[in-house]
Design an enzyme around this catalytic site. Structure first.
Site, mmCIF file in Angstrom:
data_model
loop_
_atom_site.group_PDB
_atom_site.id
_atom_site.type_symbol
_atom_site.label_atom_id
_atom_site.label_comp_id
_atom_site.label_asym_id
_atom_site.label_seq_id
_atom_site.Cartn_x
_atom_site.Cartn_y
_atom_site.Cartn_z
ATOM 1 N N ARG A 420 0.865 -1.179 0.000
ATOM 2 C CA ARG A 420 0.000 0.000 0.000
ATOM 3 C C ARG A 420 0.899 1.225 0.000
ATOM 4 N NH1 ARG A 420 -5.044 -2.092 1.610
ATOM 5 N NH2 ARG A 420 -4.951 -3.761 3.167
ATOM 6 N N ARG A 450 -6.355 -5.669 -0.255
ATOM 7 C CA ARG A 450 -7.787 -5.378 -0.158
ATOM 8 C C ARG A 450 -8.075 -3.890 -0.007
ATOM 9 N NH1 ARG A 450 -9.585 -8.793 3.886
ATOM 10 N NH2 ARG A 450 -10.383 -10.346 2.444
ATOM 11 N N HIS A 480 3.047 -9.569 1.141
ATOM 12 C CA HIS A 480 2.811 -8.609 2.216
ATOM 13 C C HIS A 480 4.115 -8.142 2.851
ATOM 14 C CE1 HIS A 480 1.230 -7.439 6.339
ATOM 15 N NE2 HIS A 480 0.433 -6.762 5.535
ATOM 16 N N ARG A 609 -2.432 -5.359 19.560
ATOM 17 C CA ARG A 609 -3.312 -4.220 19.346
ATOM 18 C C ARG A 609 -4.766 -4.650 19.197
ATOM 19 N NH1 ARG A 609 -2.383 -2.504 14.245
ATOM 20 N NH2 ARG A 609 -4.456 -2.899 13.432
ATOM 21 N N HIS A 637 1.613 -0.815 15.176
ATOM 22 C CA HIS A 637 1.595 -1.659 13.980
ATOM 23 C C HIS A 637 2.810 -2.566 13.851
ATOM 24 C CE1 HIS A 637 1.520 -2.237 9.435
ATOM 25 N NE2 HIS A 637 0.289 -2.566 9.780
#
Length: 728
Positions: A420, A450, A480, A609, A637
């Protein structure tokens, strides 16, 4: 990204499209299913009810986001932000997770969750809990935030709350800007019920013919290309701000849309559709074309949720249920404004005192001052660098790395994965500059990411036109991992400079997401990334490396091996310990291994998280396991794994979930430099400090705020801002 000596192929004469297809045809195989136990006998010794439900745990996570919005110690506009985040989280949960459960329920297959629930049972629990959360969410806005904002001069009003001059101004705005784009759609024998797009806000309207008394239904779509909250004042510099929801403005002027008819009823509603599609990947078909075909179908997915205003009449609701083919159990009644994602708009109000104090990320000391940058290559020849975003600047570290590589005459090649990135991406611009300068540039653009599919398709085509060798991903797997390699000619030798991170190459989210990245010139890591890129772009099926662990074949295996070593140490009476930081912990094999570690006396501390299926603090099972969750200004993250007996630290892109470990290309890298492991140690110590504000997971599934004494509370993220010298 990779060292290009003998392992680097010569530039191909074939087209980028054919290279992409070659990579797809020779994709590495998926790993076997994750749910088989590491050692079946050990798994059988554990209780059957040892997992929390994944979906219900996600709801608990979103409830923690909502708790931040309810926290009166947070600045008002930050509370509005958390209300908007809660709403957007819930939208995606329905589009993906609820949609997936519905599909499994419709198949009739006996597929149960890890805690033994059928899809239908899970859907029932979810529906009840989400209705409760929606009511709490609305109350947090209507009873808490809305009046508090009004006291500060920021009002969100109804049409009836406005005075005459304000209504006149808004009526003129409606005539000039809204009325021309509205298209009321009638429903009668000549006009079938219109298609309702997913997540669109709509007005269901009943009109009556004053002559014959006949009533008809019509739908008016609230346009999504104008602001949802319309600012009434003309002068934006004013400290006070009054907003009118767009649907209120349209409702007040429905008579202009249905001239000669009497509007008897109008209610807002919103449909959420299934967006959990999967590309039917055929090795003989162009993956890009297959994805574009599926994207065109996504907007027509079946409804999975119908949100309606609480005052909607029964006959209107029945009509919507019938025409939209929605199950009554999928109706969510909202006792206030629908779609509070619109509260993101309030961030544009210039009231600094109602927001978090702004900060400027610090330039990592290794890379010089912001105005006088050092060569990244010279820095990495002196030693590895660990950057911690957003505290360390992304633009003066990772972005500078790629930009310097693009401009450096000694750089031969750049290889990078892109999962992304932002709409205006300096990383992509640098890759294009490098290709136009004659460097060999390879970009693996994961077009199956996605909700970013269309953007990534656009980037892929832009890169192709610039001469970048683009690979679209691998059949059956998402790429990923966050890896980049620069190959540089230095005298008679080739040196590889690498980056392996936990977050996307996105300068915008790098200011909001907490992530880690290792920049290194370590030859073994360079060799590893060379091999990994050969897997991603060519024919290699390698799955073992020197200093990295990769999925789908190596990460679970490696983590389990390290857990087994800690068990051995504890069993021998030696010091042991495991510390994990991740977004989600769902994988049964990993959880079972941690249970066995706890039973052997290994202390296990987990910072998660979001979702956690592990049950901590259960006597005889997980006495030695603690789980906490930190939510705050930045989205936690990074993924960090620490094993005490070997003092091994690993960072990377993979969460402990089936999709990450079995259906994605992921990478973890071992951090070896003692200076950097001390940095990771300090970060983990801060996150696990007894006084750090967090939520602690109990054995019964409750998330309890901690610590209980206000005098001892410390903010983990605020402490890191101070430590890194990020300027306010």
């Amino acid at each position: 990204m990779s060292n290009e000596q003998s392992s680097t192929p010569a530039p191909s004469e074939s087209s980028p499209r054919s290279e992409a297809r070659a990579a797809e045809v020779h994709a590495i195989p998926s790993a076997p299913p994750a749910v088989t136990a590491v050692v079946p006998a050990l798994a059988e010794s554990l209780p059957d009810d040892r997992y929390f439900n994944r979906e219900l745990s996600w709801q608990d996570f979103n409830a923690r986001v909502l708790a931040l919005a309810e926290d009166t110690s947070q600045p008002l506009l930050e509370r509005a932000k958390f209300l908007a985040i809660f709403a957007s989280n819930l939208d995606e949960f329905y589009m993906v997770r609820v949609a997936g459960l519905k599909r499994r329920d419709e198949t009739g297959l006996p597929v149960r969750s890890a805690d033994g629930l059928t899809p239908r049972e899970q859907l029932a629990y979810i529906a009840k809990r989400n209705q409760d959360l929606v009511e709490r969410h609305t109350a947090a806005f209507e009873l808490g935030l809305r009046p508090a904002l009004a006291e500060e001069g920021i009002r969100i009003v109804n049409w009836s709350d406005m005075d005459g001059p304000e209504q006149l101004r808004m009526s003129n705005y409606f005539s000039d800007h809204i009325f021309p784009v509205l298209t009321p759609l009638a429903v009668d024998p000549a006009h079938p019920f219109p298609y309702i797009s997913g997540l669109s806000l709509n007005l269901a309207v009943t009109v009556r013919d004053p002559e014959g008394g006949t009533e008809r239904f019509a739908r008016v779509k609230v346009p999504n290309n104008v602001p949802r909250l319309i600012r009434i004042e003309q002068r934006r510099e004013e400290r006070e701000a009054t907003f009118l929801p767009l649907e209120e403005l349209i409702a007040a002027h429905l008579g202009e849309l249905f001239t000669g008819m009497e509007v008897t009823e109008q209610h807002a509603f919103r449909v959420t559709r299934n967006a959990d599609f999967e590309v039917e990947e055929d090795r003989d078909e162009d993956l890009l074309q297959a994805l574009e075909r599926e994207l065109a179908q996504r907007r027509f997915g079946p409804p999975v949720r119908l949100e309606v205003a609480q005052d909607m009449s029964e006959h209107m609701l029945e009509l919507l249920l019938r025409e939209l083919e929605v199950d009554p159990h999928d109706v969510v009644e909202v006792p206030g404004l629908l779609d509070l994602t619109c509260l993101h708009q309030l961030s544009g109000v210039d009231r600094k005192e109602l927001k978090d104090r702004p900060f400027v990320p610090a330039t990592h000391p290794a890379f010089g001052e912001r105005e006088t940058p050092k060569s990244v290559f010279a820095t990495l020849r002196e030693g590895d660098v660990l950057v911690h975003h957003p505290y360390d600047s992304f633009s003066t570290s990772m972005q500078r790395f790629i930009e310097q590589a693009a401009a450096d005459d000694k750089v031969l090649a750049i290889k990078q994965t892109l999962y992304r990135t932002s709409g205006d991406s300096p990383i992509v611009d640098a890759l294009i500059d490098a290709a136009e300068a004659g460097k060999q540039v390879v970009a693996l653009v994961e077009i199956k990411a996605r909700f970013d599919e269309q953007a990534n398709i656009t980037w892929a085509r832009t890169l192709e036109r610039a001469g970048v060798h683009v690979v679209y991903g691998l059949v059956g797997l998402k790429t990923h991992c966050k890896v980049c390699m620069v190959v540089r000619q230095e005298g008679s030798t080739i040196r590889r400079y690498c980056h392996i991170g936990t977050g996307n190459y996105n300068p915008k989210t790098a200011r909001l997401y907490e992530d880690l990245g290792l920049l290194t010139a370590d030859p073994t890591i360079g060799a590893d990334l060379t091999d990994l890129f050969n897997v991603l772009t060519g024919y290699s099926r390698q799955d073992s490396y020197r200093n990295i662990l990769t999925a789908p074949n190596g990460i679970r295996r490696g983590i389990l091996r390290y857990v087994a070593e800690e068990i051995e140490q504890a069993s021998a009476g030696r010091e042991s310990g495991i510390r994990l930081k991740c977004n989600s912990l769902v994988d049964e094999q990993i959880i079972d291994a941690l249970y066995h570690a706890s039973q052997a006396g290994v202390p296990v501390d987990i910072v998660v998280r979001g979702i956690c299926s592990l049950k901590p603090g259960v006597a005889g099972l997980s006495d030695n396991i603690s789980v906490r969750s930190i939510l705050g200004r930045f989205l936690e993250h990074s993924r960090v794994f620490h094993f005490k007996s070997s003092d091994s630290y690993w960072i990377g892109s993979a969460d402990m979930m089936h999709r990450n470990l079995d259906r994605r290309i992921e990478a973890l890298v071992k951090v070896k430099d003692p200076k950097l492991t001390r940095q990771l140690d300090d970060m983990m110590n801060s996150a696990l400090h007894p006084a750090t504000r967090c939520w602690v997971l109990t054995s019964t599934g409750e998330w309890a705020p901690s610590p209980t004494s206000d005098s001892e509370v410390r903010d983990h993220q605020a402490e890191l801002l101070k430590k890194h010298g990020a300027a306010g």
